[in-house]
Design a protein around this motif. Structure first.
Motif, short mmCIF file in Angstrom:
data_model
loop_
_atom_site.label_atom_id
_atom_site.label_comp_id
_atom_site.label_asym_id
_atom_site.label_seq_id
_atom_site.Cartn_x
_atom_site.Cartn_y
_atom_site.Cartn_z
N LYS A 4 116.54 10.98 106.16
CA LYS A 4 117.36 11.69 107.12
C LYS A 4 118.54 10.86 107.58
CE LYS A 4 113.73 14.70 109.00
NZ LYS A 4 112.96 15.10 110.20
N ILE A 5 118.31 9.54 107.73
CA ILE A 5 119.40 8.64 108.13
C ILE A 5 120.47 8.59 107.06
CG2 ILE A 5 119.99 6.23 108.62
CD1 ILE A 5 117.25 5.93 109.93
N HIS A 7 121.34 10.76 104.92
CA HIS A 7 122.08 12.00 104.78
C HIS A 7 122.74 12.44 106.08
CE1 HIS A 7 119.41 12.23 101.21
NE2 HIS A 7 120.44 12.85 100.67
N ASN A 8 122.63 11.59 107.11
CA ASN A 8 123.28 11.88 108.37
C ASN A 8 124.79 11.74 108.23
OD1 ASN A 8 124.47 10.72 111.10
ND2 ASN A 8 122.67 11.98 111.61
N GLU A 9 125.53 12.73 108.70
CA GLU A 9 126.98 12.76 108.53
C GLU A 9 127.65 11.54 109.16
OE1 GLU A 9 130.78 15.59 109.80
OE2 GLU A 9 128.71 16.28 110.12
N TYR A 10 127.20 11.14 110.33
CA TYR A 10 127.82 10.00 111.03
C TYR A 10 127.51 8.68 110.33
CZ TYR A 10 128.58 13.49 114.63
OH TYR A 10 128.98 14.61 115.30
N ARG A 137 130.09 18.15 103.30
CA ARG A 137 130.52 16.75 103.29
C ARG A 137 131.44 16.43 102.11
NH1 ARG A 137 127.40 13.64 99.74
NH2 ARG A 137 125.51 14.67 98.95
#
Length: 378
Positions: A4-5, A7-10, A137
């Motif tokens: 999840k990290i 693929h996190n946008e930020y 993205r």
């Protein structure tokens, strides 16, 4: 949690910014990196073979970075490095002149004295990249993207949100074996390869088409056994290779004419997928880009599409069927048996259509590996 990290946008934006700063500061070495995060196969593997066969490792250090090399790294040529380390892969990326990939990629833009080439893994019959539902993205972090012809370039341009001058008209490295081995085979028995695209993939958290089927047209293990007997009766050996992202399935044992294979099997046979396909008499597939490549052999292609509407509603297509189909479409088991029985008797009514599609998809001008390397400065 880690997935999840990543693929996190930020997190991706922070990684891109920091990576870009470091990439700008570090000097680049005379090195070619070949990267794949889904096994060292497909276009990067064929490009690697070409580079070694033509002694590019005498001029450049060649780094092969992947999660699986299928024992290819047991014998390491001079000036070649194999690595499974993600940290080492990033280090080599940041310090190398050339970086090629067909799966994955590193979301950092190139800098001066560095060239990044996206070989991709096939022309996009089904929607990819920015055209996929929910994809927002940025995936444009390369200098060049390979397209077979102007027929595919507009869709690739939109899929990756790239400028036209980033697109190289060139053949895929994996297609070299088809170009050199076109024509009929010397098989005594009919040999067919079946390469269905994936319906359900836990790795991608993706579901396309009628995913409740084991593979298209087969609902249970008994279907496989009956079909195996049919293949034996018409003198056909069928090799089935599931998509690498397809969830694993239960396969009945003791089948004689329906043989399931994977990349490990191919390496055990001292071959690779496209060399193996070049020795087959026909291809069965569906919405997979392998049908575009296989056309170069000008041999029969059958399309199993019993879930066409469901697939269109989930993944979606870039082209209509008429635009990419060059053979018989099969939508149920009775049709499947009929077309294979006809094929076993050497009946083929699509040779002219295949030639027309070849002229459209390749334009007679797609450069080979040598020309592509020249275009990117190697």
């Amino acid at each position: 949690m880690l997935s999840k990290i990543k693929h996190n946008e930020y997190f991706i934006k922070l990684f891109q910014w920091l990576g870009g700063v470091v990439n700008h500061l570090l000097p680049k070495k005379k090195r070619i990196v070949l990267y794949s995060n889904w096994g060292f196969r497909d276009n990067v593997r064929y490009l690697y073979d070409y580079l070694i066969d033509h002694s590019y490792n005498e001029k450049y250090q060649i780094v092969c970075a992947s999660n699986d090399f299928y024992d290819l790294d047991r014998t390491v040529p001079r000036n070649v490095v194999f690595t499974r380390s993600k940290i080492d892969t990033l280090r080599y990326f940041l310090t190398s002149n050339y970086f090629f990939y067909c799966f994955g990629g590193i979301p950092i833009k190139s800098v001066k004295n560095q060239t990044i080439v996206n070989l991709w893994h096939g022309m996009p019959i089904k929607k990819i990249g920015r055209l996929e539902s929910g994809m927002s993205r940025d995936i444009n972090y390369f200098d060049y993207l390979v397209s077979y012809s102007d027929f595919f370039s507009p869709v690739l341009k939109e899929s990756f949100d790239v400028d036209q001058d980033k697109i190289i008209i060139a053949n895929a490295p994996r297609n070299e074996v088809f170009i050199s081995q076109s024509g009929s085979t010397s098989n005594k028995d009919k040999v067919i390869a079946w390469l269905p695209t994936y319906r359900k993939s836990s790795k991608l958290d993706s579901q396309n088409g009628e995913s409740d089927e084991i593979i298209p047209l087969f609902n249970d293990l008994d279907d496989f056994r009956k079909f195996d007997q049919f293949l034996k009766s018409v003198g056909i050996r069928m090799f089935v290779k599931l998509h690498p992202l397809q969830d694993r399935i239960n396969i009945p044992k003791n089948l004689t004419n329906m043989i399931f294979i994977d990349d490990s099997w191919l390496f055990e046979q001292h071959t690779d997928l496209y060399t193996f396909l070049a020795e087959t008499d026909a291809l069965i597939t569906d919405y997979s880009s392998v049908s575009i490549d296989y056309l170069l052999l000008n041999r029969p292609i059958f399309y199993v599409m019993n879930d066409q509407q469901a697939y269109a509603n989930t993944r979606g297509f870039n082209y209509t069927l008429d635009q990419f189909i060059a053979g018989q479409v099969v939508q149920n088991m009775d049709q499947f048996r009929y077309v294979l029985s006809s094929f076993s008797k050497d009946q083929d009514g699509f040779a002219k259509l295949r030639r027309e599609k070849i002229n459209t998809f390749y334009s007679g001008s797609s450069a080979g590996i040598k020309e592509m390397l020249g275009l990117v400065g190697i």
